[in-house]
Design an enzyme around this catalytic site. Structure first.
Site, PDB file in Angstrom:
ATOM      1  N   GLY A  37     122.477  18.532  32.189  1.00 27.30           N
ATOM      2  CA  GLY A  37     121.971  19.717  31.469  1.00 27.30           C
ATOM      3  C   GLY A  37     120.462  19.731  31.549  1.00 27.30           C
ATOM      4  N   GLY A 203     116.704   8.650  13.249  1.00 28.00           N
ATOM      5  CA  GLY A 203     115.565   8.054  13.953  1.00 28.00           C
ATOM      6  C   GLY A 203     114.260   8.315  13.227  1.00 28.00           C
ATOM      7  N   HIS A 262     122.913  15.735   9.223  1.00 29.90           N
ATOM      8  CA  HIS A 262     121.645  15.145   8.786  1.00 29.90           C
ATOM      9  C   HIS A 262     121.669  14.767   7.296  1.00 29.90           C
ATOM     10  CE1 HIS A 262     120.466  16.400  12.664  1.00 29.90           C
ATOM     11  NE2 HIS A 262     119.965  17.575  12.378  1.00 29.90           N
ATOM     12  N   ARG A 486     112.532  30.679  -1.947  1.00 29.09           N
ATOM     13  CA  ARG A 486     113.138  29.349  -2.116  1.00 29.09           C
ATOM     14  C   ARG A 486     114.658  29.380  -1.955  1.00 29.09           C
ATOM     15  NH1 ARG A 486     113.311  27.713  -6.671  1.00 29.09           N
ATOM     16  NH2 ARG A 486     113.845  25.595  -6.127  1.00 29.09           N
ATOM     17  N   TYR A 502     114.544  20.942 -13.920  1.00 33.48           N
ATOM     18  CA  TYR A 502     113.225  21.297 -13.369  1.00 33.48           C
ATOM     19  C   TYR A 502     112.392  21.848 -14.512  1.00 33.48           C
ATOM     20  CZ  TYR A 502     109.529  23.712 -10.891  1.00 33.48           C
ATOM     21  OH  TYR A 502     108.289  24.126 -10.463  1.00 33.48           O
TER      22      TYR A 502
HETATM   23  P1  NDP Z   1     108.062  20.377  -7.072  1.00 31.34           P
HETATM   24  O1  NDP Z   1     107.661  20.407  -8.475  1.00 31.34           O
HETATM   25  O2  NDP Z   1     107.558  21.405  -6.160  1.00 31.34           O
HETATM   26  O3  NDP Z   1     109.626  20.410  -7.005  1.00 31.34           O
HETATM   27  C1  NDP Z   1     110.429  19.485  -7.659  1.00 31.34           C
HETATM   28  C2  NDP Z   1     111.880  19.857  -7.456  1.00 31.34           C
HETATM   29  O4  NDP Z   1     112.186  20.994  -8.225  1.00 31.34           O
HETATM   30  C3  NDP Z   1     112.223  20.251  -6.034  1.00 31.34           C
HETATM   31  O5  NDP Z   1     113.547  19.861  -5.788  1.00 31.34           O
HETATM   32  C4  NDP Z   1     112.097  21.751  -6.059  1.00 31.34           C
HETATM   33  O6  NDP Z   1     112.864  22.462  -5.150  1.00 31.34           O
HETATM   34  C5  NDP Z   1     112.620  22.059  -7.423  1.00 31.34           C
HETATM   35  N1  NDP Z   1     112.073  23.314  -7.897  1.00 31.34           N
HETATM   36  C6  NDP Z   1     110.881  23.869  -7.634  1.00 31.34           C
HETATM   37  N2  NDP Z   1     110.768  25.053  -8.265  1.00 31.34           N
HETATM   38  C7  NDP Z   1     111.926  25.229  -8.932  1.00 31.34           C
HETATM   39  C8  NDP Z   1     112.436  26.271  -9.769  1.00 31.34           C
HETATM   40  N3  NDP Z   1     111.713  27.344 -10.035  1.00 31.34           N
HETATM   41  N4  NDP Z   1     113.668  26.126 -10.278  1.00 31.34           N
HETATM   42  C9  NDP Z   1     114.406  25.034 -10.014  1.00 31.34           C
HETATM   43  N5  NDP Z   1     113.974  24.018  -9.232  1.00 31.34           N
HETATM   44  C10 NDP Z   1     112.757  24.125  -8.705  1.00 31.34           C
HETATM   45  O7  NDP Z   1     107.809  18.987  -6.369  1.00 31.34           O
HETATM   46  P2  NDP Z   1     107.197  17.660  -6.961  1.00 31.34           P
HETATM   47  O8  NDP Z   1     107.296  17.718  -8.436  1.00 31.34           O
HETATM   48  O9  NDP Z   1     107.840  16.522  -6.297  1.00 31.34           O
HETATM   49  O10 NDP Z   1     105.721  17.729  -6.456  1.00 31.34           O
HETATM   50  C11 NDP Z   1     104.857  18.843  -6.688  1.00 31.34           C
HETATM   51  C12 NDP Z   1     103.925  18.971  -5.496  1.00 31.34           C
HETATM   52  O11 NDP Z   1     103.098  17.824  -5.382  1.00 31.34           O
HETATM   53  C13 NDP Z   1     104.669  19.081  -4.192  1.00 31.34           C
HETATM   54  O12 NDP Z   1     104.028  20.016  -3.365  1.00 31.34           O
HETATM   55  C14 NDP Z   1     104.531  17.689  -3.599  1.00 31.34           C
HETATM   56  O13 NDP Z   1     104.582  17.702  -2.198  1.00 31.34           O
HETATM   57  C15 NDP Z   1     103.158  17.285  -4.113  1.00 31.34           C
HETATM   58  N6  NDP Z   1     103.018  15.823  -4.158  1.00 31.34           N
HETATM   59  C16 NDP Z   1     102.613  15.206  -3.036  1.00 31.34           C
HETATM   60  C17 NDP Z   1     102.451  13.853  -3.006  1.00 31.34           C
HETATM   61  C18 NDP Z   1     102.011  13.227  -1.731  1.00 31.34           C
HETATM   62  O14 NDP Z   1     101.747  13.907  -0.754  1.00 31.34           O
HETATM   63  N7  NDP Z   1     101.914  11.936  -1.677  1.00 31.34           N
HETATM   64  C19 NDP Z   1     102.688  13.013  -4.165  1.00 31.34           C
HETATM   65  C20 NDP Z   1     103.163  13.760  -5.286  1.00 31.34           C
HETATM   66  C21 NDP Z   1     103.324  15.118  -5.253  1.00 31.34           C
HETATM   67  P3  NDP Z   1     112.221  23.195  -3.875  1.00 31.34           P
HETATM   68  O15 NDP Z   1     112.018  22.108  -2.901  1.00 31.34           O
HETATM   69  O16 NDP Z   1     113.229  24.160  -3.456  1.00 31.34           O
HETATM   70  O17 NDP Z   1     110.958  23.862  -4.288  1.00 31.34           O
HETATM   71  C1  BG6 Z   2     118.660  20.266  14.474  1.00 31.84           C
HETATM   72  C2  BG6 Z   2     119.190  21.623  14.072  1.00 31.84           C
HETATM   73  O1  BG6 Z   2     119.666  19.301  14.431  1.00 31.84           O
HETATM   74  O2  BG6 Z   2     117.600  19.895  13.591  1.00 31.84           O
HETATM   75  C3  BG6 Z   2     118.082  22.661  14.061  1.00 31.84           C
HETATM   76  O3  BG6 Z   2     120.188  22.003  14.999  1.00 31.84           O
HETATM   77  C4  BG6 Z   2     116.916  22.183  13.196  1.00 31.84           C
HETATM   78  O4  BG6 Z   2     118.568  23.895  13.569  1.00 31.84           O
HETATM   79  C5  BG6 Z   2     116.497  20.783  13.606  1.00 31.84           C
HETATM   80  O5  BG6 Z   2     115.851  23.087  13.373  1.00 31.84           O
HETATM   81  C6  BG6 Z   2     115.438  20.219  12.671  1.00 31.84           C
HETATM   82  O6  BG6 Z   2     114.936  19.028  13.182  1.00 31.84           O
HETATM   83  P1  BG6 Z   2     113.515  18.500  12.746  1.00 31.84           P
HETATM   84  O7  BG6 Z   2     113.413  17.158  13.343  1.00 31.84           O
HETATM   85  O8  BG6 Z   2     112.513  19.479  13.277  1.00 31.84           O
HETATM   86  O9  BG6 Z   2     113.504  18.502  11.246  1.00 31.84           O
END
Ligand code: NDP
Ligand code: BG6
Length: 514
Positions: A37, A203, A262, A486, A502
């Site tokens: 392929g 991986g 995954h 979201r 949350y």
């Molecule tokens: P969030 O507060 O963004 O989200 C926490 C969880 O709640 C996720 O599963 C999220 O889902 C969910 N959520 C978000 N909004 C809602 C909603 N309105 N109703 C229900 N569920 C919700 O993440 P964290 O508290 O973990 O962190 C906040 C931010 O800080 C993030 O951007 C994170 O990347 C950053 N951070 C980065 C760090 C680093 O880089 N080392 C360390 C700590 C924090 P969904 O994913 O769908 O939004």
């Molecule tokens: C593949 C899915 O297995 O994983 C794709 O078929 C998806 O739809 C991809 O975009 C995501 O992989 P990664 O490594 O970019 O998160």
């Protein structure tokens, strides 16, 4: 400090020694890597670039030839042109790139024609190592031709004295029955040791790190169970839609594309017991035990979604799934899904594992989140939030533990903060290999730990097949969600119903902005 500074070639030298044993001598076996392929998207975007990176970094065995095989009439030069945009080549590397392509050749042929495989075999036998070279076949092909191709490899192209290994890409079937048929076909021609079913999430750095995090630390063991964990949330989000790949996607949907493989693989690594050793079969034995404790997903524990256009999307209007001309009119295929699974064993009974995945969402993110239970016997007037341990797989690999601390200064009130292991800050000069690089190296080395065994696959399909048959039989209408959002609100409601909390109070301050 200076003693820690090592050159890139030294690092790869050590790595190579670790991978292949003592320095390879002239008698080290030759290898042939065959891409079936070779004209396709996967080959162009992933397989050839990965082989180039391994070659560039000196990680391929010394004597490795690469052979492309496909129906299109192509030259190595055509392949080079097609792959170049994905190979990330610097000016200094151009000579090395030419050396890489000198190891390449191409054979044109049909997948269902034994005589073409016989010609392929003649060509393979003319390369270094001849008929005795180890042969590694990568099936970068649609599953519809797996049967013919595997039968033809077995009949015409096996290595005489070396090993023959097969890398098989997902999807491994469409449901339990088709997957079992494919497995039966493959296992009638190859042993399990020869088959490498790739799930590239296995991986990824942080997915591989889950075992070390869990079993190399004393502190997590005692709380990693139903006594302390309120729920586990496994998330995969992509900020783009099907982008003209809708034809392929539509026949699979997000559950087959991401959730059944995954996310379920990550679930296994989060939930499994400590294996007896790190040998591939000990690890996979534990993963299978987890899967065996999961009942088929209940329809009432699932929310499906399909994205609709956002005419006011940032930059330019974003088209909905059904606006993609390659998607059949009126398709009910989900592009988003949240499903709640339960692992009915002593460690996890009653703890919801919330699997969430979707396309055309608000961000790119894959993460594992353990939300812990409330602290019993509260003395802080309910001002403490639940602890969360987050392993961010991508982008920007990190592990952070959300926790309460005393608000610094004269105050005596709790405040949310985090212990933060951000890889970019902690491991400044470390280059993390791409998932495919690690996995292809594993195949050369014969290590199946990060590959899916046939019984894992069977259990994974057992869990999702009734749901898939139900939604496809009933043509269940997915809930619409706007491109760039979201996902559907019903998904948050489901997560809340099963116990995810949350609060929206946590604010992270990026260390570089302070
Ligand atoms: P969030 O507060 O963004 O989200 C926490 C969880 O709640 C996720 O599963 C999220 O889902 C969910 N959520 C978000 N909004 C809602 C909603 N309105 N109703 C229900 N569920 C919700 O993440 P964290 O508290 O973990 O962190 C906040 C931010 O800080 C993030 O951007 C994170 O990347 C950053 N951070 C980065 C760090 C680093 O880089 N080392 C360390 C700590 C924090 P969904 O994913 O769908 O939004
Ligand atoms: C593949 C899915 O297995 O994983 C794709 O078929 C998806 O739809 C991809 O975009 C995501 O992989 P990664 O490594 O970019 O998160």
């Amino acid at each position: 400090m200076s003693s820690e500074v090592v050159s890139r070639s030294e690092v790869f030298g050590w790595l190579k020694k670790e991978l292949y044993g003592e320095k390879q001598s002239s008698s080290s076996p030759a290898h042939t890597f065959i891409i079936l392929g070779a004209s396709g998207d996967l080959a162009k975007k992933k397989i050839y670039p990965t082989l180039w990176w391994l070659f560039r970094d000196g990680l391929l065995p010394e004597e490795t030839s690469i052979v492309g095989f496909a129906r299109s009439k192509l030259s190595v030069e055509d392949i080079r042109t097609a792959c170049l945009p994905f190979m990330k080549v610097t000016e200094e590397e151009s000579e090395s790139l030419s050396a890489f392509f000198r190891r390449n050749s191409y054979v044109v042929g049909r997948y269902d024609d034994g005589s073409c495989f016989s010609q392929l075999n003649t060509h393979l036998s003319s390369l270094p190592g001849g008929a005795d070279a180890n042969r590694l076949f990568y099936l970068a092909l649609p599953p519809t031709v797996y049967h013919d191709v595997s039968a033809n490899i077995r009949a015409h192209c096996m290595s005489h004295k070396g090993w023959t290994r097969l890398i098989v890409e997902k999807p491994f079937g469409r449901d339990l029955q088709s997957s079992q048929e494919l497995s039966a076909h493959l296992s009638s021609r190859f042993t399990e040791e020869q088959i490498y079913r790739i799930d590239h999430y296995l991986g990824k750095e942080m997915v591989q790190n889950l075992m070390v995090l869990r079993f190399g630390n004393r502190i997590f063991g005692p709380i990693w169970n139903r006594n302390s964990v309120a729920c586990v949330v496994l998330t995969f989000k992509e900020p783009f839609g099907t982008q003209g790949r809708g034809g392929y996607f539509d026949s699979f949907g997000i559950i087959r594309d991401v959730m059944q493989n995954h996310l379920l693989q990550i679930l296994c690594l989060v939930a499994m017991e400590k294996p007896a050793s790190t040998s591939p079969d000990d690890v996979r034995d534990e993963k299978v035990k987890v899967l065996k404790c999961i009942a088929p997903v209940c329809v009432s524990d699932v929310v499906l979604g399909q994205y609709v256009g956002d005419p006011e999307g940032e930059g330019h209007a974003k088209e909905g799934y059904l606006d993609d001309p390659t998607v059949p009119k009126g398709s009910c295929t989900p592009t988003f899904a949240t499903a709640v699974l339960y692992v009915q064993n002593e460690r996890w009974d009653g703890v919801p594992f919330i699997l969430r995945c979707g396309k055309a969402l608000n961000e790119r993110k894959a993460e594992v989140r353990l939300q812990f239970t409330d602290v019993p016997g509260d003395i802080f007037n309910q001002s403490c939030q639940r602890n969360e341990l987050v392993v961010r797989v991508q982008p920007d690999e990190a592990i952070y533990l959300k926790m309460m601390t005393k608000r610094p200064g004269v105050h005596f009130s709790p405040e949310e903060t985090e212990l933060d292991l951000t890889y970019k800050s902690r491991y400044k000069n470390v280059k993390l290999p791409d998932a495919y690089e690690r996995l292809i190296l594993d195949v050369f080395c014969g290590n199946q730990m990060h590959f899916v065994r046939s019984d894992e696959l069977r259990e994974a399909w057992r869990i999702f097949t009734p749901l898939l048959h139900h939604i496809e039989g009933q043509r269940t209408q997915p809930s619409p969600y706007t491109y760039g959002s979201r996902g559907p609100n019903e998904a948050d409601e489901l997560a809340k119903r099963v116990g995810f909390r949350y609060e929206g109070t946590y604010k992270w301050v990026h260390p570089h902005t302070t």
